[in-house]
Structure formats: C-alpha cells, structure tokens
Design an enzyme around this catalytic site. Sequence first.
Site, PDB file in Angstrom:
ATOM      1  N   CYS A  29       0.840  -1.198   0.000  1.00  0.00           N
ATOM      2  CA  CYS A  29       0.000   0.000   0.000  1.00  0.00           C
ATOM      3  C   CYS A  29       0.877   1.251   0.000  1.00  0.00           C
ATOM      4  CB  CYS A  29      -0.875   0.006   1.249  1.00  0.00           C
ATOM      5  SG  CYS A  29      -1.847  -1.481   1.411  1.00  0.00           S
ATOM      6  N   ARG A  51       3.256   1.398  -6.972  1.00  0.00           N
ATOM      7  CA  ARG A  51       3.239   0.248  -6.050  1.00  0.00           C
ATOM      8  C   ARG A  51       2.036  -0.654  -6.315  1.00  0.00           C
ATOM      9  NH1 ARG A  51       6.382   1.680  -1.261  1.00  0.00           N
ATOM     10  NH2 ARG A  51       5.247   0.164  -0.027  1.00  0.00           N
ATOM     11  N   TRP A  99      -3.669  -2.021  -1.486  1.00  0.00           N
ATOM     12  CA  TRP A  99      -3.554  -3.273  -2.242  1.00  0.00           C
ATOM     13  C   TRP A  99      -4.250  -4.304  -1.373  1.00  0.00           C
ATOM     14  CZ3 TRP A  99      -2.282  -5.129  -6.881  1.00  0.00           C
ATOM     15  CH2 TRP A  99      -1.975  -6.489  -7.012  1.00  0.00           C
ATOM     16  N   ASN A 108      -0.770  -0.035   6.334  1.00  0.00           N
ATOM     17  CA  ASN A 108      -0.108  -0.912   5.363  1.00  0.00           C
ATOM     18  C   ASN A 108       0.391  -2.109   6.153  1.00  0.00           C
ATOM     19  OD1 ASN A 108       1.278  -2.108   3.300  1.00  0.00           O
ATOM     20  ND2 ASN A 108       3.021  -0.706   3.342  1.00  0.00           N
ATOM     21  N   GLY A 109       0.029  -3.318   5.729  1.00  0.00           N
ATOM     22  CA  GLY A 109       0.522  -4.526   6.409  1.00  0.00           C
ATOM     23  C   GLY A 109      -0.613  -5.479   6.718  1.00  0.00           C
ATOM     24  N   GLU A 159      12.580 -22.502 -14.688  1.00  0.00           N
ATOM     25  CA  GLU A 159      12.296 -21.091 -14.379  1.00  0.00           C
ATOM     26  C   GLU A 159      13.508 -20.231 -14.697  1.00  0.00           C
ATOM     27  OE1 GLU A 159       9.951 -19.267 -13.970  1.00  0.00           O
ATOM     28  OE2 GLU A 159      10.668 -17.484 -12.952  1.00  0.00           O
ATOM     29  N   LYS A 192      13.358 -17.056 -17.384  1.00  0.00           N
ATOM     30  CA  LYS A 192      13.767 -15.680 -17.064  1.00  0.00           C
ATOM     31  C   LYS A 192      14.725 -15.158 -18.122  1.00  0.00           C
ATOM     32  CE  LYS A 192      11.183 -14.584 -14.626  1.00  0.00           C
ATOM     33  NZ  LYS A 192      10.236 -15.610 -14.583  1.00  0.00           N
ATOM     34  N   GLU A 195      12.897 -14.595 -21.427  1.00  0.00           N
ATOM     35  CA  GLU A 195      11.910 -13.503 -21.371  1.00  0.00           C
ATOM     36  C   GLU A 195      12.553 -12.135 -21.479  1.00  0.00           C
ATOM     37  OE1 GLU A 195       8.215 -13.605 -18.736  1.00  0.00           O
ATOM     38  OE2 GLU A 195       9.788 -14.542 -17.542  1.00  0.00           O
ATOM     39  N   HIS A 231      19.692 -38.700 -22.803  1.00  0.00           N
ATOM     40  CA  HIS A 231      18.637 -39.166 -23.726  1.00  0.00           C
ATOM     41  C   HIS A 231      18.448 -38.204 -24.895  1.00  0.00           C
ATOM     42  CE1 HIS A 231      17.618 -42.297 -20.890  1.00  0.00           C
ATOM     43  NE2 HIS A 231      17.650 -41.389 -19.922  1.00  0.00           N
ATOM     44  N   LYS A 280       2.035  -8.453 -18.982  1.00  0.00           N
ATOM     45  CA  LYS A 280       2.112  -8.912 -17.598  1.00  0.00           C
ATOM     46  C   LYS A 280       1.010  -9.936 -17.318  1.00  0.00           C
ATOM     47  CE  LYS A 280       3.399  -9.326 -13.410  1.00  0.00           C
ATOM     48  NZ  LYS A 280       4.612 -10.158 -13.197  1.00  0.00           N
TER      49      LYS A 280
HETATM   50  C1  AGP Z   1       6.627 -15.225 -15.958  1.00  0.00           C
HETATM   51  O1  AGP Z   1       7.808 -14.444 -15.804  1.00  0.00           O
HETATM   52  C2  AGP Z   1       5.740 -14.710 -17.065  1.00  0.00           C
HETATM   53  N1  AGP Z   1       5.400 -13.354 -16.840  1.00  0.00           N
HETATM   54  C3  AGP Z   1       4.576 -15.642 -17.344  1.00  0.00           C
HETATM   55  O2  AGP Z   1       5.093 -16.943 -17.549  1.00  0.00           O
HETATM   56  C4  AGP Z   1       3.506 -15.728 -16.231  1.00  0.00           C
HETATM   57  O3  AGP Z   1       4.043 -16.422 -15.128  1.00  0.00           O
HETATM   58  C5  AGP Z   1       2.320 -16.511 -16.780  1.00  0.00           C
HETATM   59  O4  AGP Z   1       1.798 -15.795 -17.870  1.00  0.00           O
HETATM   60  C6  AGP Z   1       1.218 -16.727 -15.733  1.00  0.00           C
HETATM   61  O5  AGP Z   1       0.738 -15.474 -15.316  1.00  0.00           O
HETATM   62  P1  AGP Z   1      -0.191 -15.448 -14.001  1.00  0.00           P
HETATM   63  O6  AGP Z   1       0.654 -15.946 -12.873  1.00  0.00           O
HETATM   64  O7  AGP Z   1      -0.610 -14.019 -13.838  1.00  0.00           O
HETATM   65  O8  AGP Z   1      -1.363 -16.367 -14.253  1.00  0.00           O
END
Ligand code: AGP
Length: 630
Positions: free
Chosen positions: A2, A35, A83, A109-110, A499, A503, A506, A522, A625
């Site tokens: 927040c 934020r 938030w 906030n918290g 993961e 990263k 991406e 394999h 996002k």
């Molecule tokens: C992860 O870095 C990406 N932004 C993407 O894989 C994301 O995790 C995926 O689209 C799922 O999004 P969500 O967690 O909002 O459902």
Amino acid sequence: MCGIVGYVGRSVDGGIAGHSALDVVLEGLRRLEYRGYDSAGVAVVSKGAIESRKKSGKLSNLIAELEAHPLPETVTGIGHTRWATHGGPTDRNAHPHLADGGKLAVIHNGIIENFAELKLELLDKGVTFLSETDTEVAAALLADIYRNKLAGDTADGRLTRAMELACQRLEGAFTLLAVHADQPDVVVAARRNSPLVVGLGEGENFLGSDVSGFIDYTRRAVELGQDQIVTITADTVEITDFFGNPAAGKEYHVDWDPASAEKGGFSSFMEKEIHDQPDAVAQTLMGRSDINGRLTLDELRIDPELLKQVNKIIVLACGTAAYAGMVAKYAIENWCRIPTEVELAHEFRYRDPILDANTLVVSISQSGETMDTLMAVRYAREQGAKTISICNTNGSTIPRESDAVLYTHAGPEIAVASTKAFLAQITAAYLLGLYLAQLRGNIFSGQIKDVLADLNKIPAKIQKILDNAEPLRELARSMANEKSVLFLGRHVGYPVALEGALKLKEIAYIHAEGFAAGELKHGPIALIDDGQPVFVVVPSPRGRDSLHAKVVSNIQEVRARGARTLVIAEEGDEAVKAYAEYVFYVPETPTLLMPLLNTVPLQIFAAELAAAKGYDVDQPRNLAKSVTVE
Ligand code: AGP
C-alpha cells in the site's frame, strides 16, 4: 504494497501558510501509484472534524469523488492507496477507516495478525464495523483506548499515548497513520515490520511508505526503526518506542531522482521485486500458523471434511506459475501422499481429463486474470472438482470463480517477468500442502512445526543471497554476448532450471532451455559444444537419498564435452568445486524448500545480463504482464 502519505503544514490565522494538505497527499499518492493498488482515500482535519473521501479503483476515481464532494483546504491530512489483502477492493474496505464517532481516521499498510480476536473483544464492547478489514479493527482499538482508557487525558499528546497502547496489543506487520479531530495539527504514525519514512520540511513535515510520497517537497528523510512511533506537527518530529521512551530514526538525504524513487532506488521494478522477496515470503507466511505450529488457513473456506476426501490434486497454471506448481508437487506428495499432477492450463481441458468430486484443482496465478488458467478452472468446476486459487491479486477473476482462495501477499508485481510472485506462490502452495497433511494426519504435527520453522528462516536466507550477489552479477555482465545457456536440475531443482531458463528467454532474448539433468543422455547432451554455458542446480549433499552424486556426474558429463559449468550449490559443498568453472553458494535448507533459495541467483543473473544488453528489463518485447486472451 500500500501507498501511505501524511502531512502537517503551518497555518496562519486559520489559513494555510504553506502547502494544502490535500494537494500534498494527492501528489504523494500519485507518486506511489507504481506500487499497485485497487482503491484510494484521503482524510483531512478541519474545524474540529475529520473529513474523508475514499473510492475503489484508481486515483482518478477518488479525484472525481473529490471534485463532486470537495474537501476543505487544511494543513493536516493523510492518504492511502490500498492493495487489498483482508477484504476485497471496495469503497467500504478502502482506507481511511473512521472510528470514535468519526473523529478519528486511520490508514494502514501490512497485516494485523490478531485482528480477529481484537474484533471479537471490540464487538463485545458494542463496537460496530462497516468493513471486512483488519485496519478498521486497528482504528476501533485506537479509538477505544483514546476515548475510554485515556478519558481523563488532555488532548495534547493523547493520540500519541493511545497509539503506544494500541501498538502494544497489535501483532503482525503494520504501518499506521492516524489523525484526530481533537488535535488538528498532528499526525501520529507507528511501524512494525512495514516501512515508514519521515520527510523533514521547513514549517511542514511529511510521512510516507517510501520517499516517493514526499520527494517533490523535501529530500531530508528519517527512516523509522522497528516498533517506533512518530508524532509530527508543522515544526516538530518526535520519535518514541511503543512505551513512550524517546527513540531516534536514521536521517539521510534522498539523492534518488523521482523516477528511480518509484523503484525504491533500484534500476528496475524487476530488481526491486527480486529484492522484495524476503518480505514477499514473510508476508505470505504471516498469520497463517499459530504458536503451536498448526496451520490456521481460516480464509480457505472449504469444508475440511471435503478436503479430507481429496484423492487427487491437479495444479493448473501457465509459465512461471506452472513451475511453482511443479515445485509444490514434490512437497505436497511428500507430505500428503495425494497423487498430484501439474498441468499447463491451456493443455488441460483439451485432453479429456479425469475429474470428480474428490479431485482438488489448485490454480496458481499472480494476476488472477490469465485466460488459459481461468478457462481451465471453469472446466474443472463444470466437471465437479473442488477448486482453490493461489493468487496474488485480491478480487481478481480466478479467485472469484474458485471455491476458495489462498492469497499470496507478495504485493503488486509490476515487472512482466515474475519473481517475488513465484516465491510467494511456492510458499502458499507449501502452506496448502501442510494444511492438507494436518487435516489428514499424514505427517506428525511435530514435522509440520519443523517445516514451518524452516520456512520462517527463508526470508533471512534470501536476504543473504541478495547481499552477496555481486560476483554473480559480474559473471552475468561477462556473458552478455552469449547466444545460448542451458539449465539443469533434478527433483525440485528441475522446475528451478525451467524457471531460470524462462527468465533468461523472457528478458534477455537468449535461447535458454531447462532440462531434468537425468534427461541429458537421452538427447540434449548432443547440444554440448565447446564453451556452451550450462547452469546446474545442485541438490544438497546431505541426506541419505541425496541426488548430489548423480548431479555431480551430470556436471562431469557436460564438462568433459567442453561446457562452461556454472553451479548453484549449498554452502559447504566443496565437492562441486572440482568440476565447476563458477560456483554460487546458497544457504543450507531442507531439500523441499531449496527452490525458494536456488531460484534467486538465476533471477539476478537474468536481470543483470539483460540490463548489460541494454534491454528494458521491466517491459520485455512481445510480452504482457497478464495474458488475458487464450
Ligand atoms: C513469468 O515471468 C511470465 N510473466 C509468465 O510466464 C507468467 O508467469 C504466466 O503468464 C502466468 O501469469 P499469471 O501468474 O498471472 O497467471
């Protein structure tokens, strides 16, 4: 999380000598918008009364409300962008919350961990509540102390004393700001496990959840310490502890420009959010277990008897969230002995899956709006499965369409590449697994207590990784021109490898691929050529069933073929040094919890390498996002 702003300026002849409180507070809230929030509100003290306006949604909604119903120009005010954690993003749940017959306004906030017991105590005293929030409980407690316990006190200093006594009762994480009609030129604030800074002006003083709240007016700041209270007027700043003993904050000069102030001084939101991870894990754990080591997931509104009948779990998610589910699978199956499948949501409903009333579908989503995941959850419900959402965004679609929700408390994640949400998702999934095990009696309560104790040590261990990451950053910068990086891991290290690769793909647009280390022979080992960088996530050498030896032999296999072996290993693991060009050590922790630590170096590596290439780390090309289309 927040956004918080407070202000007291100087008045003359009942008028304003400096800035308008409302202007300062609204500007501060605008600066804090980054934020992330889902409602906003302000309160001012004017002519012996508190006047407040608050609206769900964006700041523009609040401003429209203020245009329709203006507030008086005054010198004292507070403001908040919320938030949502306890209670959805509604007008009623927005801050400020009023108490003491409307003469007291509070913003927060918290998370107040003991708000439920305090609420019962206040209800017994005849207090009524308008919202679902823990904040309104804190406001009512403060009012009860102010009005009753301190009834004989003079107005001068009474709000500060009431805040001291209230903070002695509150548990959890809180930054509180309060104004009272009886003291029109005072704002009192308190902090525990949540940030608060004071801005020092000339004939005016400021409060903010971070310096963005007042950076346009002053760069002289005082950071408050744990369990401190600050009382500001136009000309004074007094700091005490929760028992009225004088205390001191740490004064410093803010040399950030406003843009970097919005990122907490970090070069990107992604860097800020990587550094938010100790707090994201801690906040997700907070308030969800008791002193006896029992899970208290009261917000998980599914009949425990139904959960006891669950004989299959299907985790549905996409991208990073799916990798969180893969990590959770190992823990849930280990603790609960329930078969757990992890499915990419966009594949799930097209494969004619087998579901029934004893199937528990757990969706994982930061945004709660990912269409692939939402459609899969809808399908699962149509097939009769029970659905639980692990989500970071209060009131979003997927939790609304699920039978129950377990919110992560990572705070808003602005960068497209998910980092703190990932660790918070894993943490929440662990809590769900432990809760199911507790209900079903699969593992002894002593074991649950031990796991929770280990989880509570994770934030400090993440912080240690963050504090020692410079050599890793140097490695990343030196590799800015690499064209391909491979990632290997076994067991819970396998989703970490996936993961780490995601990263890098991406945000650095480099070909990167994660493999189960045992899969190398394999096929993938054909990829190994001279100088090929390979990150290897090495499990702990401790424990009888450690996979350590197998992973070390995987390192030897790729090294023998010319690979550059870049190893993430547990502190004290000397064996890997013989086969690694580079080793980054993470603190020791039980195997099932290792992903909460092993992932962090890979996030840092990707962010540093992408920045070295001059890319926009926060808004990478081609990505959104939240993917709200199928
Ligand atoms: C992860 O870095 C990406 N932004 C993407 O894989 C994301 O995790 C995926 O689209 C799922 O999004 P969500 O967690 O909002 O459902």
